[in-house]
Enzyme design. Structure first.
Site, PDB file in Angstrom:
ATOM      1  N   CYS A   1      41.614  31.887  27.284  1.00  0.00           N
ATOM      2  CA  CYS A   1      40.552  32.522  26.487  1.00  0.00           C
ATOM      3  C   CYS A   1      39.301  31.665  26.552  1.00  0.00           C
ATOM      4  CB  CYS A   1      40.989  32.633  25.034  1.00  0.00           C
ATOM      5  SG  CYS A   1      42.549  33.506  24.864  1.00  0.00           S
TER       6      CYS A   1
ATOM      7  N   ARG B   1      36.794  34.146  31.526  1.00  0.00           N
ATOM      8  CA  ARG B   1      38.069  33.548  31.114  1.00  0.00           C
ATOM      9  C   ARG B   1      38.958  34.540  30.373  1.00  0.00           C
ATOM     10  NH1 ARG B   1      38.221  28.109  31.117  1.00  0.00           N
ATOM     11  NH2 ARG B   1      39.854  28.124  29.547  1.00  0.00           N
TER      12      ARG B   1
ATOM     13  N   TRP C   1      42.052  36.580  26.197  1.00  0.00           N
ATOM     14  CA  TRP C   1      42.923  37.045  27.289  1.00  0.00           C
ATOM     15  C   TRP C   1      44.315  37.021  26.676  1.00  0.00           C
ATOM     16  CZ3 TRP C   1      42.645  38.990  32.107  1.00  0.00           C
ATOM     17  CH2 TRP C   1      43.789  38.958  32.902  1.00  0.00           C
TER      18      TRP C   1
ATOM     19  N   ASN D   1      42.880  28.942  22.182  1.00  0.00           N
ATOM     20  CA  ASN D   1      43.133  29.241  23.585  1.00  0.00           C
ATOM     21  C   ASN D   1      44.444  28.556  23.936  1.00  0.00           C
ATOM     22  OD1 ASN D   1      43.094  29.588  26.360  1.00  0.00           O
ATOM     23  ND2 ASN D   1      41.698  27.873  26.703  1.00  0.00           N
ATOM     24  N   GLY D   2      45.454  29.319  24.327  1.00  0.00           N
ATOM     25  CA  GLY D   2      46.729  28.703  24.690  1.00  0.00           C
ATOM     26  C   GLY D   2      47.887  29.465  24.067  1.00  0.00           C
TER      27      GLY D   2
ATOM     28  N   GLU E   1      53.381  35.528  53.038  1.00  0.00           N
ATOM     29  CA  GLU E   1      52.254  35.299  52.131  1.00  0.00           C
ATOM     30  C   GLU E   1      51.225  34.358  52.767  1.00  0.00           C
ATOM     31  OE1 GLU E   1      51.000  36.657  49.765  1.00  0.00           O
ATOM     32  OE2 GLU E   1      49.726  35.214  48.760  1.00  0.00           O
TER      33      GLU E   1
ATOM     34  N   LYS F   1      47.275  35.401  53.434  1.00  0.00           N
ATOM     35  CA  LYS F   1      46.145  34.624  52.911  1.00  0.00           C
ATOM     36  C   LYS F   1      45.149  34.340  54.033  1.00  0.00           C
ATOM     37  CE  LYS F   1      46.230  35.084  49.530  1.00  0.00           C
ATOM     38  NZ  LYS F   1      47.222  35.828  48.891  1.00  0.00           N
TER      39      LYS F   1
ATOM     40  N   GLU G   1      43.257  37.653  55.181  1.00  0.00           N
ATOM     41  CA  GLU G   1      42.318  38.359  54.304  1.00  0.00           C
ATOM     42  C   GLU G   1      41.018  37.612  54.079  1.00  0.00           C
ATOM     43  OE1 GLU G   1      43.632  39.238  50.271  1.00  0.00           O
ATOM     44  OE2 GLU G   1      44.875  37.459  50.253  1.00  0.00           O
TER      45      GLU G   1
ATOM     46  N   HIS H   1      63.003  38.623  70.016  1.00  0.00           N
ATOM     47  CA  HIS H   1      63.220  40.054  70.279  1.00  0.00           C
ATOM     48  C   HIS H   1      61.927  40.789  70.612  1.00  0.00           C
ATOM     49  CE1 HIS H   1      67.413  39.679  69.278  1.00  0.00           C
ATOM     50  NE2 HIS H   1      67.063  39.000  68.186  1.00  0.00           N
TER      51      HIS H   1
ATOM     52  N   LYS I   1      39.752  43.614  44.304  1.00  0.00           N
ATOM     53  CA  LYS I   1      40.746  42.852  43.547  1.00  0.00           C
ATOM     54  C   LYS I   1      41.870  43.752  43.059  1.00  0.00           C
ATOM     55  CE  LYS I   1      42.535  39.300  41.569  1.00  0.00           C
ATOM     56  NZ  LYS I   1      43.311  38.443  42.497  1.00  0.00           N
TER      57      LYS I   1
HETATM   58  C1  AGP Z   1      46.362  39.481  47.895  1.00  0.00           C
HETATM   59  O1  AGP Z   1      45.640  38.327  47.965  1.00  0.00           O
HETATM   60  C2  AGP Z   1      45.651  40.693  47.446  1.00  0.00           C
HETATM   61  N1  AGP Z   1      44.726  40.504  46.443  1.00  0.00           N
HETATM   62  C3  AGP Z   1      46.526  41.936  47.299  1.00  0.00           C
HETATM   63  O2  AGP Z   1      47.491  41.949  48.295  1.00  0.00           O
HETATM   64  C4  AGP Z   1      47.205  42.165  45.928  1.00  0.00           C
HETATM   65  O3  AGP Z   1      48.255  41.251  45.757  1.00  0.00           O
HETATM   66  C5  AGP Z   1      47.702  43.608  45.857  1.00  0.00           C
HETATM   67  O4  AGP Z   1      46.609  44.480  45.976  1.00  0.00           O
HETATM   68  C6  AGP Z   1      48.466  43.896  44.602  1.00  0.00           C
HETATM   69  O5  AGP Z   1      47.697  43.708  43.457  1.00  0.00           O
HETATM   70  P1  AGP Z   1      48.362  43.633  42.035  1.00  0.00           P
HETATM   71  O6  AGP Z   1      49.211  42.423  41.983  1.00  0.00           O
HETATM   72  O7  AGP Z   1      47.226  43.598  41.069  1.00  0.00           O
HETATM   73  O8  AGP Z   1      49.195  44.880  41.879  1.00  0.00           O
END
Ligand code: AGP
Length: 615
Positions: free
Chosen positions: A2, A27, A74, A100-101, A488, A492, A495, A511, A610
């Site tokens: 928060c 935050r 938050w 906050n916490g 993963e 990273k 993207e 394969h 996002k």
């Molecule tokens: C990964 O870095 C991305 N931002 C993306 O793959 C993300 O994880 C995906 O869109 C799912 O989002 P969410 O966890 O909010 O459901």
């Protein structure tokens, strides 16, 4: 996570508080509130929603006073409602608290205070602090100087957890008392005025001279004076620091990008995910998860659905739950589940994993699972999100707001949440020995410290990024849990660096994809799973024979690996089941540093959002 703000001085407090909260809104932004001391009375105004909602209400009826506190929330305990917004007051309304916490032991404290006659108005953990302070003040002689600070010290001595709290009282109208335990708290030293904030950006319009409060310290601010003590009231001498960052840097905590800040927040985020949920022995107490009687025993399938990074966390969850709870687990990309005519019913536990809790594909899959009669458990970061509201059970990952599009701290906290869930299911199904559970829980408790250790080793990762910044293709390989981490790590890199990268189960290379491996395709090999160590080494040999450079991620005590890789990124040894949360960290850092060197927009990579709220 928060945002906290406090002001005492000669100017009107309200505009300063609102301006500070606006700068802290990143935050937390599910509700906001202020308290101002107006003619000897504490006036509280608070509301659910963004800060603008509160600002709208205050524009119609402003508060006048030269001392006040403010908060943007938050949520961690209790939904984002008006009642749960901070500040929280005691029964008399004379003492108010923002926080906050997390107060780990709030349930016991609340029950005790209620038995003593205190009336609660919210579902938050924070409110216990207001009532504890009231209870302590009542016990003290009226002529005692520093009653408020003494009462706050006595109150926090009873609370366990991570917090920064700020207290305003009508009884001591020139003073604000604040305590820090783990959550950030900074005093801003102005001219005849003092400020408090949970982050530096909120202070910069007023001062660049700050005192960073440390864990276990109390700050008492008055116009023109600040006193720092320990929690026994012993004075501490502190020298202010001068901040030279610009406002944009300050919002990111001094980091150039939110992504790097969030990577570095992982130790604290992991700590918060675990806090209050593991006991000293081997039990797991997952607040928000309440299976009906007999459900876990009769469970015949677990179905994990998610997208992107959350799906990669779900793959680790699949592996771990199956391993520890001995129940078949499927993991599906949420966008694919519906077209499979999934064989799920009332004996299935569907686990939807989503940082935002708003991803359209994940919501659709979660609804599909419920339509088949499955119980829905959400693993999410956002209290009050659609997924959290629709699920039967919710396990919050408590990562705090994640701003960068590339998910980092949400991923590692999802891993730990799913691992706790797996241990809990294993114990309930009697598939997991209590002694083994105790070992894993001890390992989980230690993870934040180990994650900090991995972060301190960024030098070799940066050197590697310098050397490979111009690469065009990369492969990531691993077996078992290492394969999930490889996926993963590869995402990273893709993207934010916009280079082509692919993750493969190490045994699958031969394969087909091996045909693409040349001296221009570096291969990142994850080598943390001891049971398949030799097999992974054999796969490393296959790519080296084709001229590829190998970068291994391996434990400190792996003496063998240096013979098989050009570069080894080391992590401290840990139980193999818990390795993913550490092994991903150098790969997050590598992706970040490569993207910086390629001059990309780190926090908002092209074509991505996002939260993806379309199917
Ligand atoms: C990964 O870095 C991305 N931002 C993306 O793959 C993300 O994880 C995906 O869109 C799912 O989002 P969410 O966890 O909010 O459901």
């Amino acid at each position: 996570m928060c945002g906290i703000m406090g002001y005492v001085g000669t100017r009107q407090a309200l505009p300063i508080l609102l301006d500070g909260l606006r700068r802290l809104e990143y935050r937390g932004y599910d509700s906001a509130g202020v308290a101002v001391l107006e003619n000897g009375t504490v006036q509280v105004r608070k509301s659910a929603g963004k800060l603008s909602v509160l600002e709208g209400a205050l524009a119609l009826e402003p508060l006048a006073g030269r001392i006040g506190i403010g908060h943007t929330r938050w949520a961690t305990h209790g939904h984002p409602t008006d009642a749960n917004a901070h500040p929280h007051s005691d029964c008399t309304g004379r003492h108010v608290v923002i926080h906050n916490g997390i107060i780990e032991n709030y349930v016991g404290l609340r029950e005790r205070l209620q038995a003593e006659g205190h009336k609660f108005r919210s579902d938050t953990d924070t409110e216990v602090l207001a009532h504890l302070i009231e209870a302590e003040i009542t016990k003290m002689p009226a002529d005692l100087s520093d009653r408020l600070a003494t009462a706050v010290r006595a109150a926090v001595a009873q609370a366990r957890g991570a917090y920064a709290i700020v207290v305003l009282s009508a009884d001591e109208p020139d003073r604000i008392v604040a305590v820090r335990m783990i959550s950030p708290l900074i005093v801003g030293i102005g001219n005849g005025e003092m400020l408090l904030a949970s982050d530096i950006p909120a202070l910069l319009p007023h001062t660049r001279d700050v005192l960073i409060i440390s864990d276990g310290e109390m700050a008492v601010i008055e116009p023109g004076r600040v006193r720092i003590t320990d929690l026994d009231g012993r004075p501490l001498a502190r020298t202010p620091e001068r901040i030279t960052w610009d406002a944009a840097m300050a919002e990111k905590g001094g980091y150039p990008h939110f992504m790097l800040k969030e990577i570095h927040e992982q130790p604290r985020a992991l700590h918060e995910t675990i806090m209050g949920r593991l006991d000293e022995v081997h039990r797991v107490e997952l607040d928000g998860v309440r299976y009906p009687e007999g459900f876990v025993e009769q469970l015949d399938k677990v179905w994990v659905v998610a997208c992107g990074t959350a799906y990669h966390a779900g793959l680790v969850g699949r592996w771990t739950i199956e391993h520890l709870a001995r129940v078949p687990v499927e993991a599906d990309l949420a966008s694919e589940l519906r077209y499979r005519s999934p064989l799920i019913d009332g004996t299935t536990l569907a686990i939807a994993v989503s940082q935002s809790g708003e991803t359209a594909d994940t919501l659709a899959a979660a609804r599909e699972a419920r339509a088949h009669g499955s119980r829905l458990l959400a693993v999410t970061n956002v209290v009050g999100s659609t997924l959290a509201r629709e699920a039967d059970d919710v396990l919050f990952i408590r990562a705090g707001p994640e701003i960068a599009v590339a998910s980092t701290k949400a991923y590692t906290t999802m891993l730990v949440a799913l691992q706790m869930l797996a241990v809990d299911l294993g114990l309930r199904r009697e598939a997991l020995e209590p002694a083994r559970a105790a070992e894993l829980l001890a390992g989980l408790r230690h993870l934040p410290v180990l994650a900090q250790d991995v972060l301190s080793r960024s030098g070799p990762v940066e050197a590697l990024a310098d050397r490979l910044a111009r690469l065009e293709h990369a492969f990531f390989i691993g077996r078992g849990l290492d394969y999930a981490v490889a996926m993963e790590g590869s995402l990273k890199l893709k993207e934010i660096s916009y280079l082509h990268s692919e993750a493969l189960a190490a045994g699958e290379l031969k394969h087909g994809t091996l045909a693409l491996v040349t001296r221009d395709t570096p291969v990142f090999a994850l080598v943390t799973q001891r049971a398949v160590y030799e097999k992974t080494i054999a796969n490393i040999q296959e790519v080296r024979a084709r001229g590829a450079e190998v970068i291994a991620v391996a434990y400190d005590d792996d003496r063998e690996i240096a013979k098989h890789a050009e570069t080894v990124l080391r992590i401290p040894p840990v139980d193999d089941l818990l390795a993913p949360a550490l092994a991903i960290v150098p790969l997050q850092l590598f992706a970040y540093h490569v993207a910086v060197r390629r001059g990309h927009d780190i926090d908002q990579p092209r074509n991505l959002a996002k939260s993806v709220t379309v199917e």
